[in-house]
Design a protein around this motif. Structure first.
Motif, mmCIF file in Angstrom:
data_model
loop_
_atom_site.group_PDB
_atom_site.id
_atom_site.type_symbol
_atom_site.label_atom_id
_atom_site.label_comp_id
_atom_site.label_asym_id
_atom_site.label_seq_id
_atom_site.Cartn_x
_atom_site.Cartn_y
_atom_site.Cartn_z
ATOM 1 N N LYS A 1 -15.294 -6.512 14.132
ATOM 2 C CA LYS A 1 -15.986 -5.284 13.741
ATOM 3 C C LYS A 1 -15.287 -4.649 12.550
ATOM 4 O O LYS A 1 -14.071 -4.764 12.392
ATOM 5 N N ASP A 2 -16.066 -3.936 11.728
ATOM 6 C CA ASP A 2 -15.471 -3.222 10.602
ATOM 7 C C ASP A 2 -14.982 -1.847 11.065
ATOM 8 O O ASP A 2 -15.006 -1.534 12.250
ATOM 9 N N ALA A 3 -14.544 -1.026 10.145
ATOM 10 C CA ALA A 3 -13.968 0.276 10.483
ATOM 11 C C ALA A 3 -14.989 1.218 11.135
ATOM 12 O O ALA A 3 -14.619 2.110 11.895
ATOM 13 N N ASN A 4 -16.266 1.015 10.869
ATOM 14 C CA ASN A 4 -17.317 1.860 11.441
ATOM 15 C C ASN A 4 -17.808 1.359 12.794
ATOM 16 O O ASN A 4 -18.678 1.981 13.397
ATOM 17 N N GLY A 5 -17.289 0.247 13.256
ATOM 18 C CA GLY A 5 -17.697 -0.312 14.542
ATOM 19 C C GLY A 5 -18.886 -1.242 14.471
ATOM 20 O O GLY A 5 -19.423 -1.644 15.493
#
Length: 82
Positions: free
Chosen positions: A65-69
């Motif tokens: 997942k990226d930083a934003n979920g």
């Protein structure tokens, strides 16, 4: 063994967090372990004995997942026989 599209539909659902979920799929017994968010991350598929222990194949899921979920990568890896 490969994970088919029908089984992947079951595995893309959210389940109860941090639990071992067992169900029957076609002629196979399936057990999956979920993470804290309820995503299946570990999969055992095969035939269960009288104690519920599955003899068959094991898969593990890689969820990136990226930083934003938001899920960037979702892949099941075959880990061998169990």
């Amino acid at each position: 063994m490969k994970i088919g599209e029908r089984l992947l539909k079951h595995l893309n659902k959210k389940y109860e967090p941090s639990r071992m979920i067992a169900f029957r799929f076609g002629r196979y017994d399936v057990a999956t372990k979920t993470d804290e968010e309820g995503n299946p991350i570990l999969l055992f598929i095969g035939n269960a004995d009288e104690r519920g222990i599955i003899k068959g194949d094991q898969f593990s899921r890689r969820l990136l997942k990226d930083a934003n979920g938001v899920v960037v990568k979702d892949h099941w890896d075959y880990k061998g026989k169990v």
